[in-house]
Design a protein around this motif. Structure first.
Motif, PDB file in Angstrom:
ATOM      1  N   ARG A 510     -14.618   0.994  11.252  1.00  0.00           N
ATOM      2  CA  ARG A 510     -13.985   0.565   9.996  1.00  0.00           C
ATOM      3  C   ARG A 510     -13.116   1.688   9.430  1.00  0.00           C
ATOM      4  NH1 ARG A 510     -18.301  -3.132   6.517  1.00  0.00           N
ATOM      5  NH2 ARG A 510     -18.719  -4.618   8.204  1.00  0.00           N
ATOM      6  N   GLY A 511     -12.109   1.284   8.687  1.00  0.00           N
ATOM      7  CA  GLY A 511     -11.234   2.241   8.033  1.00  0.00           C
ATOM      8  C   GLY A 511     -10.680   1.657   6.756  1.00  0.00           C
ATOM      9  N   ARG A 512     -10.108   2.531   5.908  1.00  0.00           N
ATOM     10  CA  ARG A 512      -9.549   2.080   4.633  1.00  0.00           C
ATOM     11  C   ARG A 512      -8.092   2.528   4.522  1.00  0.00           C
ATOM     12  NH1 ARG A 512     -14.666   4.214   1.755  1.00  0.00           N
ATOM     13  NH2 ARG A 512     -16.090   2.449   1.931  1.00  0.00           N
ATOM     14  N   GLY A 513      -7.330   1.733   3.805  1.00  0.00           N
ATOM     15  CA  GLY A 513      -5.942   2.086   3.519  1.00  0.00           C
ATOM     16  C   GLY A 513      -5.627   1.779   2.072  1.00  0.00           C
ATOM     17  N   ASP A 521       6.686  -3.592 -14.843  1.00  0.00           N
ATOM     18  CA  ASP A 521       5.850  -2.834 -15.775  1.00  0.00           C
ATOM     19  C   ASP A 521       4.363  -3.156 -15.621  1.00  0.00           C
ATOM     20  OD1 ASP A 521       5.913  -0.749 -17.637  1.00  0.00           O
ATOM     21  OD2 ASP A 521       5.582  -2.128 -19.304  1.00  0.00           O
ATOM     22  N   THR A 522       3.990  -3.770 -14.504  1.00  0.00           N
ATOM     23  CA  THR A 522       2.578  -3.927 -14.143  1.00  0.00           C
ATOM     24  C   THR A 522       2.263  -2.913 -13.054  1.00  0.00           C
ATOM     25  OG1 THR A 522       2.350  -6.255 -14.736  1.00  0.00           O
ATOM     26  CG2 THR A 522       0.898  -5.444 -13.015  1.00  0.00           C
ATOM     27  N   TYR A 523       1.211  -2.144 -13.286  1.00  0.00           N
ATOM     28  CA  TYR A 523       0.825  -1.077 -12.347  1.00  0.00           C
ATOM     29  C   TYR A 523      -0.355  -1.574 -11.521  1.00  0.00           C
ATOM     30  CZ  TYR A 523       3.721   1.899 -15.306  1.00  0.00           C
ATOM     31  OH  TYR A 523       4.771   2.448 -15.992  1.00  0.00           O
ATOM     32  N   VAL A 524      -0.257  -1.436 -10.223  1.00  0.00           N
ATOM     33  CA  VAL A 524      -1.300  -1.967  -9.356  1.00  0.00           C
ATOM     34  C   VAL A 524      -1.539  -1.023  -8.184  1.00  0.00           C
ATOM     35  CG1 VAL A 524       0.395  -3.369  -8.098  1.00  0.00           C
ATOM     36  CG2 VAL A 524      -2.026  -3.969  -7.968  1.00  0.00           C
ATOM     37  N   ALA A 525      -2.813  -0.874  -7.826  1.00  0.00           N
ATOM     38  CA  ALA A 525      -3.201  -0.099  -6.648  1.00  0.00           C
ATOM     39  C   ALA A 525      -4.338  -0.833  -5.957  1.00  0.00           C
ATOM     40  CB  ALA A 525      -3.641   1.312  -7.039  1.00  0.00           C
ATOM     41  N   GLN A 526      -4.285  -0.872  -4.635  1.00  0.00           N
ATOM     42  CA  GLN A 526      -5.291  -1.596  -3.866  1.00  0.00           C
ATOM     43  C   GLN A 526      -5.756  -0.742  -2.695  1.00  0.00           C
ATOM     44  OE1 GLN A 526      -3.750  -5.361  -2.590  1.00  0.00           O
ATOM     45  NE2 GLN A 526      -3.452  -6.138  -4.674  1.00  0.00           N
ATOM     46  N   VAL A 527      -7.025  -0.901  -2.377  1.00  0.00           N
ATOM     47  CA  VAL A 527      -7.594  -0.315  -1.169  1.00  0.00           C
ATOM     48  C   VAL A 527      -8.175  -1.453  -0.336  1.00  0.00           C
ATOM     49  CG1 VAL A 527      -9.462   1.107  -0.226  1.00  0.00           C
ATOM     50  CG2 VAL A 527      -8.067   1.961  -2.119  1.00  0.00           C
ATOM     51  N   ALA A 528      -7.822  -1.476   0.929  1.00  0.00           N
ATOM     52  CA  ALA A 528      -8.365  -2.483   1.845  1.00  0.00           C
ATOM     53  C   ALA A 528      -9.244  -1.793   2.888  1.00  0.00           C
ATOM     54  CB  ALA A 528      -7.235  -3.238   2.536  1.00  0.00           C
ATOM     55  N   GLU A 529     -10.376  -2.405   3.154  1.00  0.00           N
ATOM     56  CA  GLU A 529     -11.240  -1.928   4.238  1.00  0.00           C
ATOM     57  C   GLU A 529     -11.173  -2.939   5.368  1.00  0.00           C
ATOM     58  OE1 GLU A 529     -15.985  -1.406   4.910  1.00  0.00           O
ATOM     59  OE2 GLU A 529     -15.091  -0.188   3.306  1.00  0.00           O
ATOM     60  N   VAL A 530     -10.876  -2.461   6.568  1.00  0.00           N
ATOM     61  CA  VAL A 530     -10.751  -3.339   7.720  1.00  0.00           C
ATOM     62  C   VAL A 530     -11.644  -2.845   8.848  1.00  0.00           C
ATOM     63  CG1 VAL A 530      -8.389  -3.962   7.113  1.00  0.00           C
ATOM     64  CG2 VAL A 530      -8.792  -2.098   8.715  1.00  0.00           C
ATOM     65  N   GLU A 531     -11.910  -3.755   9.753  1.00  0.00           N
ATOM     66  CA  GLU A 531     -12.706  -3.439  10.935  1.00  0.00           C
ATOM     67  C   GLU A 531     -11.903  -3.834  12.163  1.00  0.00           C
ATOM     68  OE1 GLU A 531     -17.223  -4.259  11.510  1.00  0.00           O
ATOM     69  OE2 GLU A 531     -16.153  -6.005  12.314  1.00  0.00           O
ATOM     70  N   ALA A 537      -8.865  -6.709  17.707  1.00  0.00           N
ATOM     71  CA  ALA A 537      -8.726  -7.681  16.614  1.00  0.00           C
ATOM     72  C   ALA A 537      -9.085  -7.020  15.283  1.00  0.00           C
ATOM     73  CB  ALA A 537      -9.634  -8.881  16.864  1.00  0.00           C
ATOM     74  N   VAL A 538      -8.279  -7.304  14.269  1.00  0.00           N
ATOM     75  CA  VAL A 538      -8.465  -6.704  12.945  1.00  0.00           C
ATOM     76  C   VAL A 538      -9.093  -7.742  12.014  1.00  0.00           C
ATOM     77  CG1 VAL A 538      -7.337  -5.645  10.958  1.00  0.00           C
ATOM     78  CG2 VAL A 538      -6.500  -5.183  13.274  1.00  0.00           C
ATOM     79  N   ARG A 539     -10.147  -7.313  11.314  1.00  0.00           N
ATOM     80  CA  ARG A 539     -10.817  -8.200  10.350  1.00  0.00           C
ATOM     81  C   ARG A 539     -10.844  -7.520   8.990  1.00  0.00           C
ATOM     82  NH1 ARG A 539     -16.440  -9.767   8.904  1.00  0.00           N
ATOM     83  NH2 ARG A 539     -17.219  -7.977  10.091  1.00  0.00           N
ATOM     84  N   LEU A 540     -10.409  -8.233   7.971  1.00  0.00           N
ATOM     85  CA  LEU A 540     -10.423  -7.700   6.615  1.00  0.00           C
ATOM     86  C   LEU A 540     -11.832  -7.836   6.054  1.00  0.00           C
ATOM     87  CD1 LEU A 540      -8.879  -6.592   4.165  1.00  0.00           C
ATOM     88  CD2 LEU A 540      -8.364  -8.964   3.523  1.00  0.00           C
ATOM     89  N   ILE A 541     -12.406  -6.722   5.618  1.00  0.00           N
ATOM     90  CA  ILE A 541     -13.780  -6.708   5.110  1.00  0.00           C
ATOM     91  C   ILE A 541     -13.811  -6.838   3.587  1.00  0.00           C
ATOM     92  CG2 ILE A 541     -15.934  -5.404   5.005  1.00  0.00           C
ATOM     93  CD1 ILE A 541     -15.161  -6.378   7.808  1.00  0.00           C
ATOM     94  N   LYS A 542     -12.999  -6.031   2.911  1.00  0.00           N
ATOM     95  CA  LYS A 542     -13.068  -6.000   1.456  1.00  0.00           C
ATOM     96  C   LYS A 542     -11.777  -5.417   0.900  1.00  0.00           C
ATOM     97  CE  LYS A 542     -16.285  -4.644  -2.255  1.00  0.00           C
ATOM     98  NZ  LYS A 542     -17.583  -3.978  -2.561  1.00  0.00           N
TER      99      LYS A 542
END
Length: 577
Positions: A510-513, A521-531, A537-542
């Protein structure tokens, strides 16, 4: 072009009915983003009425003020202040009328749940209307309801139409039924822009249920009593087409041009160049396009799914030869679509068939027609070059976005910059940059898609930021923070890193990005964890997401939009080709 409004008038925005309900009017369209609910919250607060007594009329061209269209994530920002002022002005007029009726000074009167109250007296709004509706030019300065008295704005509120939708009571375009209504089907050319040389429709005219074979220029269709009859007859028409190559326009728009970009890039301690390619994407609405047209000698009524009701009115009027004011557009609920309904193709075809047959006509595209003929998100080739100094700071940035036109608004550089070039300028600071938008020709029909060009530009910019971090052996979060000067932007990045446990080591393949941006003017940040499996094959975990949208009307609407965007982008990335 974007806003040709006359001065705002109260009667075009707010009607208090005799039963005490409130009708509020807007030219915007709700196609799932929650505008109907947000607008109702605002009006209910300012008029001091229960929200269930507010009826929002959206896009009815015989009732609402002119609006250029619903796109670009501007609707709440544009309409909320106007509706709020209109409702507050209506409340002021109601208090003034009550003052006259009750013989009590307006300063000693207040409102409560759809009534004016004071000095032990209470008069319902409906009793203050009589035969005189509320009217007048809305002044620029109106006393608004204090925030402490607002019951709805800023609080999570379910969509007002949700129950009707999930119980099947809502009327979608293809659900509309009119007396004596017929069905239509189109004879499609082999390619976009093909010209009709000749056709033989003798066999089609003799088929069961056929009412009319209609031709207007290069548009050919069949009107029949039943849908399958219309389609069978359309398939029986023998048409000879002359296919012509059709390509879109070209343009070049400088979006940012700081000095010394090339010089600093040549002198950088580390340099990196990368190209990102994104294919076109079909809108693929769950329900294919449909329209009901009732074109008569004295006028036309159109039941459509559209982001631009006044645009439909203009195009239909030109097509059938009627004055614009003789065409009424009644937008209906549509299946989810971001941009596809900016085009009036199904509505224009239905209007041609209705005029040619003398009957109201329902035209519903097939799934095959939707994929073959509807506009898609433009493709993009995104070329980025940047240089870093010895300490790992960006010293130069060069960005060339090659894409197609995202809207039907033409080649106005000011329009292109906020549509085809949206979010092409990076949100980071501390280095000179040159950003150029190149509009390239295409044989595809294109239309604005969700976020216009922001999705592809943010994807490329954030992917490149990761590659720069890797090149300079820096943590991706720390690298971004070194180039963020805006405190709000910095806080969402730091918060999402904290909430996701960014510093914790991942295991089991697993890894995160991380990705982040500023959008309207909307501020957004996301972290995705994938396996990643052994097969690749890539699977999105969270996914963790932190958003600072500023003041919101309906937090539930914000949550819906963000979660929907995460799901849709995950589908683009992992499932769609």
């Amino acid at each position: 072009m974007w806003d040709r409004r006359e001065p705002e008038r109260l009667e075009q925005r707010i009607r208090v009915e005799r039963d005490g309900t409130v009708t509020a009017l807007s030219g915007k369209i709700d196609f799932g983003q929650g505008l109907r609910t947000a607008f109702a919250q605002i009006v209910a607060d300012e008029l001091d009425v229960p929200i269930e007594r507010v009826n929002m009329v959206l896009g009815d061209t015989d009732q609402v003020p002119f609006d250029f269209g619903t796109f670009g994530s501007h609707s709440v920002a544009q309409e909320a202040p106007l509706l709020r002022k209109a409702a507050a002005f209506a409340r002021r007029q109601l208090i003034d009328r009550a003052s006259t009726k009750l013989g009590v000074s307006g300063e000693k009167l207040d409102t409560d749940a759809g009534a004016v109250v004071g000095r032990g007296k209470r008069v319902l709004y409906g009793e203050l209307i009589d035969s005189e509706p509320l009217t007048g030019v809305i002044p620029d300065r109106v006393v608004l309801m204090p925030e402490t008295r607002r019951k709805y704005a800023g609080r999570p509120t379910p969509h007002v139409e949700a129950r009707d939708i999930v119980t099947g009571q809502a009327t979608f375009v293809a659900d509309v039924r009119l007396p004596n209504m017929a069905r239509g089907a189109m004879v499609r050319p082999p390619a976009r822009g093909a010209k009709l040389r000749s056709m033989d429709d003798a066999a089609a005219r003799k088929m069961p249920g056929v009412i009319a074979l209609v031709r207007q220029g290069d548009v050919v269709g069949v009107v029949a009593e039943r849908d399958e009859q219309a389609r069978a007859a359309a398939a029986a028409v023998e048409a000879d087409w002359h296919a012509l190559a059709v390509e879109g326009p070209t343009a070049e728009v400088p979006m940012r041009s700081d000095p010394e970009v090339d010089e600093r890039l040549r002198g950088a301690a580390m340099r990196l160049a990368q190209t990102y390619v994104l294919p076109p994407i079909a809108n693929a609405p769950i329900g294919p396009s449909a329209a009901v047209a009732d074109v008569r000698a004295d006028g036309a009524t159109m039941y459509v799914g559209t982001h631009r009701p006044f645009g439909v009115r203009e195009q239909v009027a030109k097509t059938v030869g009627l004055p614009e004011k003789k065409v009424r557009v009644l937008p209906q609920i549509t299946s989810g679509t971001y941009g596809r309904n900016s085009h009036a193709d199904a509505a224009i075809e239905a209007a041609i068939l209705s005029k040619g047959s003398g009957r109201p006509v329902l035209l519903q595209w097939t799934r095959e027609e939707e994929f073959a003929w509807s506009p898609s998100r433009p493709e993009a080739v995104l070329e980025i070059s940047a240089g870093l100094d010895a300490d790992g700071h960006i010293v130069s940035w060069r960005y060339d976005e090659h894409t197609n036109v995202h809207t039907a608004a033409g080649l106005d550089p000011g329009v292109l910059g906020v549509t085809s070039g949206r979010n092409a300028v990076p949100p980071y600071a501390g280095f000179p940059s040159r950003v150029t938008l190149h509009i390239e020709p295409t044989r595809l029909r294109t239309a604005n898609f969700r976020s216009l060009a922001a999705a592809e530009n943010v994807f490329a910019i954030e992917s490149f930021m990761d590659e720069l971090a890797a090149l300079s052996e820096q943590d991706p979060v720390a690298f971004r923070l070194r180039h963020i000067a805006d405190d709000r932007f910095r806080r969402v990045v730091e918060r999402v890193a904290e909430r996701s446990g960014w510093q914790e080591r991942t295991v089991n393949r697993r890894g995160r990005g991380i990705a982040c941006t500023v959008y309207h003017d909307t501020y957004v940040a996301q972290v995705a964890e994938v396996e990643v499996s052994l097969s690749g094959a890539v699977r999105l975990i969270k996914v963790w997401c932190v958003v600072d949208p500023g003041q919101t009307v309906n937090p539930e609407g914000v949550r819906n939009q963000i979660e929907g965007g995460i799901q849709q982008s995950a589908s683009w990335t992992l499932k769609e080709e």
